[in-house]
Design a protein around this motif. Structure first.
Motif, PDB file in Angstrom:
ATOM      1  N   ILE B  98     -12.040 -22.885 -36.157  1.00  0.00           N
ATOM      2  CA  ILE B  98     -11.844 -22.862 -37.612  1.00  0.00           C
ATOM      3  C   ILE B  98     -10.458 -23.364 -38.040  1.00  0.00           C
ATOM      4  O   ILE B  98     -10.362 -24.224 -38.926  1.00  0.00           O
ATOM      5  CB  ILE B  98     -12.140 -21.444 -38.179  1.00  0.00           C
ATOM      6  N   PRO B  99      -9.350 -22.894 -37.411  1.00  0.00           N
ATOM      7  CA  PRO B  99      -8.024 -23.391 -37.839  1.00  0.00           C
ATOM      8  C   PRO B  99      -7.875 -24.907 -37.677  1.00  0.00           C
ATOM      9  O   PRO B  99      -7.178 -25.548 -38.464  1.00  0.00           O
ATOM     10  CB  PRO B  99      -7.042 -22.668 -36.901  1.00  0.00           C
ATOM     11  N   VAL B 100      -8.540 -25.461 -36.649  1.00  0.00           N
ATOM     12  CA  VAL B 100      -8.424 -26.900 -36.392  1.00  0.00           C
ATOM     13  C   VAL B 100      -9.006 -27.705 -37.555  1.00  0.00           C
ATOM     14  O   VAL B 100      -8.519 -28.782 -37.899  1.00  0.00           O
ATOM     15  CB  VAL B 100      -9.142 -27.271 -35.074  1.00  0.00           C
ATOM     16  N   ILE B 101     -10.052 -27.160 -38.184  1.00  0.00           N
ATOM     17  CA  ILE B 101     -10.686 -27.869 -39.293  1.00  0.00           C
ATOM     18  C   ILE B 101      -9.780 -27.880 -40.521  1.00  0.00           C
ATOM     19  O   ILE B 101      -9.693 -28.871 -41.227  1.00  0.00           O
ATOM     20  CB  ILE B 101     -12.045 -27.208 -39.639  1.00  0.00           C
ATOM     21  N   PHE B 102      -9.077 -26.767 -40.749  1.00  0.00           N
ATOM     22  CA  PHE B 102      -8.358 -26.625 -42.008  1.00  0.00           C
ATOM     23  C   PHE B 102      -6.855 -26.896 -41.969  1.00  0.00           C
ATOM     24  O   PHE B 102      -6.254 -27.175 -43.005  1.00  0.00           O
ATOM     25  CB  PHE B 102      -8.596 -25.227 -42.583  1.00  0.00           C
ATOM     26  N   LEU B 103      -6.225 -26.772 -40.812  1.00  0.00           N
ATOM     27  CA  LEU B 103      -4.761 -26.887 -40.764  1.00  0.00           C
ATOM     28  C   LEU B 103      -4.299 -28.170 -40.077  1.00  0.00           C
ATOM     29  O   LEU B 103      -5.031 -28.736 -39.262  1.00  0.00           O
ATOM     30  CB  LEU B 103      -4.176 -25.678 -40.017  1.00  0.00           C
ATOM     31  N   PRO B 104      -3.068 -28.641 -40.384  1.00  0.00           N
ATOM     32  CA  PRO B 104      -2.525 -29.795 -39.674  1.00  0.00           C
ATOM     33  C   PRO B 104      -2.283 -29.471 -38.192  1.00  0.00           C
ATOM     34  O   PRO B 104      -2.148 -28.308 -37.824  1.00  0.00           O
ATOM     35  CB  PRO B 104      -1.222 -30.103 -40.403  1.00  0.00           C
ATOM     36  N   HIS B 105      -2.220 -30.541 -37.387  1.00  0.00           N
ATOM     37  CA  HIS B 105      -2.215 -30.444 -35.918  1.00  0.00           C
ATOM     38  C   HIS B 105      -1.448 -29.281 -35.284  1.00  0.00           C
ATOM     39  O   HIS B 105      -2.054 -28.417 -34.652  1.00  0.00           O
ATOM     40  CB  HIS B 105      -1.721 -31.771 -35.340  1.00  0.00           C
ATOM     41  N   THR B 106      -0.119 -29.251 -35.439  1.00  0.00           N
ATOM     42  CA  THR B 106       0.696 -28.249 -34.733  1.00  0.00           C
ATOM     43  C   THR B 106       0.369 -26.830 -35.197  1.00  0.00           C
ATOM     44  O   THR B 106       0.199 -25.921 -34.384  1.00  0.00           O
ATOM     45  CB  THR B 106       2.203 -28.513 -34.940  1.00  0.00           C
ATOM     46  N   GLN B 107       0.257 -26.666 -36.523  1.00  0.00           N
ATOM     47  CA  GLN B 107      -0.072 -25.342 -37.064  1.00  0.00           C
ATOM     48  C   GLN B 107      -1.445 -24.896 -36.575  1.00  0.00           C
ATOM     49  O   GLN B 107      -1.662 -23.720 -36.288  1.00  0.00           O
ATOM     50  CB  GLN B 107      -0.081 -25.379 -38.593  1.00  0.00           C
ATOM     51  N   ALA B 108      -2.367 -25.851 -36.496  1.00  0.00           N
ATOM     52  CA  ALA B 108      -3.741 -25.538 -36.078  1.00  0.00           C
ATOM     53  C   ALA B 108      -3.755 -24.956 -34.672  1.00  0.00           C
ATOM     54  O   ALA B 108      -4.469 -23.990 -34.393  1.00  0.00           O
ATOM     55  CB  ALA B 108      -4.607 -26.787 -36.139  1.00  0.00           C
ATOM     56  N   ILE B 109      -2.931 -25.548 -33.776  1.00  0.00           N
ATOM     57  CA  ILE B 109      -2.906 -25.084 -32.390  1.00  0.00           C
ATOM     58  C   ILE B 109      -2.383 -23.649 -32.312  1.00  0.00           C
ATOM     59  O   ILE B 109      -2.972 -22.790 -31.652  1.00  0.00           O
ATOM     60  CB  ILE B 109      -2.011 -26.015 -31.534  1.00  0.00           C
ATOM     61  N   ILE B 110      -1.297 -23.389 -33.050  1.00  0.00           N
ATOM     62  CA  ILE B 110      -0.722 -22.036 -33.044  1.00  0.00           C
ATOM     63  C   ILE B 110      -1.709 -21.037 -33.644  1.00  0.00           C
ATOM     64  O   ILE B 110      -1.965 -19.967 -33.074  1.00  0.00           O
ATOM     65  CB  ILE B 110       0.619 -22.021 -33.826  1.00  0.00           C
ATOM     66  N   ALA B 111      -2.319 -21.417 -34.770  1.00  0.00           N
ATOM     67  CA  ALA B 111      -3.287 -20.533 -35.421  1.00  0.00           C
ATOM     68  C   ALA B 111      -4.490 -20.278 -34.517  1.00  0.00           C
ATOM     69  O   ALA B 111      -5.014 -19.165 -34.452  1.00  0.00           O
ATOM     70  CB  ALA B 111      -3.733 -21.139 -36.745  1.00  0.00           C
ATOM     71  N   SER B 112      -4.904 -21.328 -33.806  1.00  0.00           N
ATOM     72  CA  SER B 112      -6.053 -21.228 -32.911  1.00  0.00           C
ATOM     73  C   SER B 112      -5.800 -20.186 -31.820  1.00  0.00           C
ATOM     74  O   SER B 112      -6.649 -19.328 -31.545  1.00  0.00           O
ATOM     75  CB  SER B 112      -6.301 -22.608 -32.299  1.00  0.00           C
ATOM     76  N   ILE B 113      -4.600 -20.258 -31.224  1.00  0.00           N
ATOM     77  CA  ILE B 113      -4.231 -19.293 -30.179  1.00  0.00           C
ATOM     78  C   ILE B 113      -4.163 -17.878 -30.778  1.00  0.00           C
ATOM     79  O   ILE B 113      -4.688 -16.923 -30.200  1.00  0.00           O
ATOM     80  CB  ILE B 113      -2.873 -19.680 -29.534  1.00  0.00           C
ATOM     81  N   LEU B 114      -3.548 -17.766 -31.975  1.00  0.00           N
ATOM     82  CA  LEU B 114      -3.440 -16.450 -32.625  1.00  0.00           C
ATOM     83  C   LEU B 114      -4.818 -15.868 -32.938  1.00  0.00           C
ATOM     84  O   LEU B 114      -5.082 -14.692 -32.699  1.00  0.00           O
ATOM     85  CB  LEU B 114      -2.616 -16.564 -33.915  1.00  0.00           C
ATOM     86  N   PHE B 115      -5.702 -16.700 -33.473  1.00  0.00           N
ATOM     87  CA  PHE B 115      -7.073 -16.259 -33.788  1.00  0.00           C
ATOM     88  C   PHE B 115      -7.746 -15.732 -32.532  1.00  0.00           C
ATOM     89  O   PHE B 115      -8.368 -14.674 -32.533  1.00  0.00           O
ATOM     90  CB  PHE B 115      -7.896 -17.429 -34.349  1.00  0.00           C
ATOM     91  N   ALA B 116      -7.642 -16.515 -31.447  1.00  0.00           N
ATOM     92  CA  ALA B 116      -8.330 -16.145 -30.206  1.00  0.00           C
ATOM     93  C   ALA B 116      -7.761 -14.862 -29.623  1.00  0.00           C
ATOM     94  O   ALA B 116      -8.507 -13.976 -29.186  1.00  0.00           O
ATOM     95  CB  ALA B 116      -8.227 -17.277 -29.199  1.00  0.00           C
ATOM     96  N   PHE B 117      -6.424 -14.745 -29.637  1.00  0.00           N
ATOM     97  CA  PHE B 117      -5.800 -13.554 -29.061  1.00  0.00           C
ATOM     98  C   PHE B 117      -6.121 -12.304 -29.889  1.00  0.00           C
ATOM     99  O   PHE B 117      -6.329 -11.230 -29.333  1.00  0.00           O
ATOM    100  CB  PHE B 117      -4.284 -13.757 -28.902  1.00  0.00           C
ATOM    101  N   THR B 118      -6.154 -12.486 -31.218  1.00  0.00           N
ATOM    102  CA  THR B 118      -6.562 -11.360 -32.065  1.00  0.00           C
ATOM    103  C   THR B 118      -8.001 -10.965 -31.731  1.00  0.00           C
ATOM    104  O   THR B 118      -8.330  -9.781 -31.608  1.00  0.00           O
ATOM    105  CB  THR B 118      -6.464 -11.746 -33.558  1.00  0.00           C
ATOM    106  N   GLY B 119      -8.852 -11.985 -31.572  1.00  0.00           N
ATOM    107  CA  GLY B 119     -10.250 -11.744 -31.215  1.00  0.00           C
ATOM    108  C   GLY B 119     -10.373 -10.994 -29.896  1.00  0.00           C
ATOM    109  O   GLY B 119     -11.151 -10.040 -29.781  1.00  0.00           O
ATOM    110  N   LEU B 120      -9.579 -11.414 -28.893  1.00  0.00           N
ATOM    111  CA  LEU B 120      -9.615 -10.759 -27.576  1.00  0.00           C
ATOM    112  C   LEU B 120      -9.173  -9.304 -27.689  1.00  0.00           C
ATOM    113  O   LEU B 120      -9.764  -8.414 -27.075  1.00  0.00           O
ATOM    114  CB  LEU B 120      -8.709 -11.501 -26.583  1.00  0.00           C
ATOM    115  N   PHE B 121      -8.132  -9.086 -28.507  1.00  0.00           N
ATOM    116  CA  PHE B 121      -7.611  -7.730 -28.673  1.00  0.00           C
ATOM    117  C   PHE B 121      -8.684  -6.827 -29.297  1.00  0.00           C
ATOM    118  O   PHE B 121      -8.966  -5.731 -28.792  1.00  0.00           O
ATOM    119  CB  PHE B 121      -6.351  -7.752 -29.554  1.00  0.00           C
ATOM    120  N   ILE B 122      -9.306  -7.318 -30.365  1.00  0.00           N
ATOM    121  CA  ILE B 122     -10.366  -6.543 -31.033  1.00  0.00           C
ATOM    122  C   ILE B 122     -11.533  -6.290 -30.071  1.00  0.00           C
ATOM    123  O   ILE B 122     -12.055  -5.175 -29.978  1.00  0.00           O
ATOM    124  CB  ILE B 122     -10.859  -7.282 -32.305  1.00  0.00           C
ATOM    125  N   LEU B 123     -11.901  -7.336 -29.327  1.00  0.00           N
ATOM    126  CA  LEU B 123     -13.009  -7.215 -28.375  1.00  0.00           C
ATOM    127  C   LEU B 123     -12.711  -6.136 -27.328  1.00  0.00           C
ATOM    128  O   LEU B 123     -13.568  -5.294 -27.026  1.00  0.00           O
ATOM    129  CB  LEU B 123     -13.237  -8.569 -27.691  1.00  0.00           C
TER     130      LEU B 123
END
Lengths: 164, 162
Positions: B98-123
């Motif tokens: 999702i972040p890759v679709i909406f954010l510019p390149h560098t921000q998207a990568i950081i957001a992508s990692i944050l999203f995934a890590f938050t997801g892992l934590f919740i899981l």
């Protein structure tokens, strides 16, 4: 045939081999349908196979641990690390099979060779699985063929629609 | 009954974790080699689609193999278990994309990692709750193991940088 191997190790090994073959082939063929550049296909394939092998090992470890924790009787004798290691090696080994043609030939030829090699691999895995479980080896092999074909077709369709 | 729940728990945890980790590794790893958004999305969606099918199939077959090995009557439904895997993978895989679709390149990568890590934590937290162990510990463990796996993909992408 009596087996001393723990059934969870067998599950890991077959899961890794099947998934490594099926999904790497799907990814390689699918991405090749969307882009013709050899170096990009190779980058994506190698990233995919390494990420997946480690991720599958991690998933195997965590989900199996959850099963152990859920079942408080402590009947589980399998080692979590061993199960994860078997998954990693099986996935990586099987996943390299459809990637080797990309290195040697490059797309689009590598896609055809990759599919043939992967299906051959699936046949062998299906046959072995049949031998181990005592079920019909041929039926197992055909099951794997259908699954491999479905995953590859889906990869092709997505790759075609998202063509760069 | 316990056995049945165990199978579905295994499938959904496996699907979610694998999808979060491998899609993130894929997206971030490839982003080192190319900044072409279209190509990153191509690779991500091909991977999610193929993997969800392949994982569901793998779950079905490996479960069936275990059933065949111990001939006892199994109460869990291999098809349902496969469906659980498919859905978990599909949903989990979309989170880092999702972040890759909406954010510019560098921000998207950081957001992508944050999203995934938050997801892992919740899981991991939810898993801890289900199997009744320390929830924070379980969440941290899921985060650590998933993080290492994602990191490997990121390194490979970095090494293979085009």
């Amino acid at each position: 045939m009596k087996l001393n191997l723990h059934e969870d190790y067998i599950r890991s090994a077959f899961f890794g081999l099947q998934d490594g073959l099926v999904s790497t082939t799907g990814v390689v063929v699918g991405i090749s349908a969307g882009v013709g550049d050899k170096s990009i296909v190779l980058l994506a394939s190698l990233v995919a196979v390494t990420v997946e092998a480690s991720s599958m090992a991690a998933g195997q470890y965590s989900s199996e641990k959850a099963v152990h924790q859920m079942d408080k009787t402590g009947r589980h004798s399998d080692s979590l690390v061993m199960g994860a290691l078997i998954m990693f090696v099986s996935y990586l080994g099987a996943g390299m099979i459809p990637i080797v043609p990309v290195i040697i030939f490059g797309p689009p030829l590598s896609s055809y060779i990759g599919v043939v090699l992967a299906f051959l691999g699936l046949f062998i895995v299906g046959y072995l699985r049949g031998r181990l479980t005592g079920e019909k080896p041929l039926r197992n092999a055909i099951e794997l063929f259908i699954i491999g074909g479905t995953a590859t077709t889906i990869g092709l369709i997505v790759g075609y629609f998202l063509k760069v | 009954m316990g056995r049945v729940k165990n199978e579905y728990l295994r499938s959904s945890l496996f699907g979610f974790e694998d999808a979060l980790v491998s899609t993130t590794g894929m997206v971030v790893g490839i982003s080192f080699g190319t900044t072409n958004l279209k190509f990153i999305l191509l690779a991500a969606f091909v991977t999610i689609a193929v993997e969800a099918v392949s994982m569901a199939a793998g779950e079905f077959l490996s479960d069936e193999a275990v059933h065949e090995l111990d001939k006892k009557t199994q109460k869990d439904n291999t098809l349902l278990s496969a469906a659980v895997m498919f859905l978990s993978y599909g949903i989990g895989g979309l989170i880092p994309v999702i972040p890759v679709i909406f954010l510019p390149h560098t921000q998207a990568i950081i957001a992508s990692i944050l999203f995934a890590f938050t997801g892992l934590f919740i899981l991991g937290f939810v898993k801890g709750k289900i199997v009744k162990v320390n929830k924070i510990r379980s969440a941290m463990e899921m985060l650590l193991i998933g993080g290492i796996a994602a990191f490997i993909g990121i390194i490979v992408g970095f090494i293979l940088k085009i």
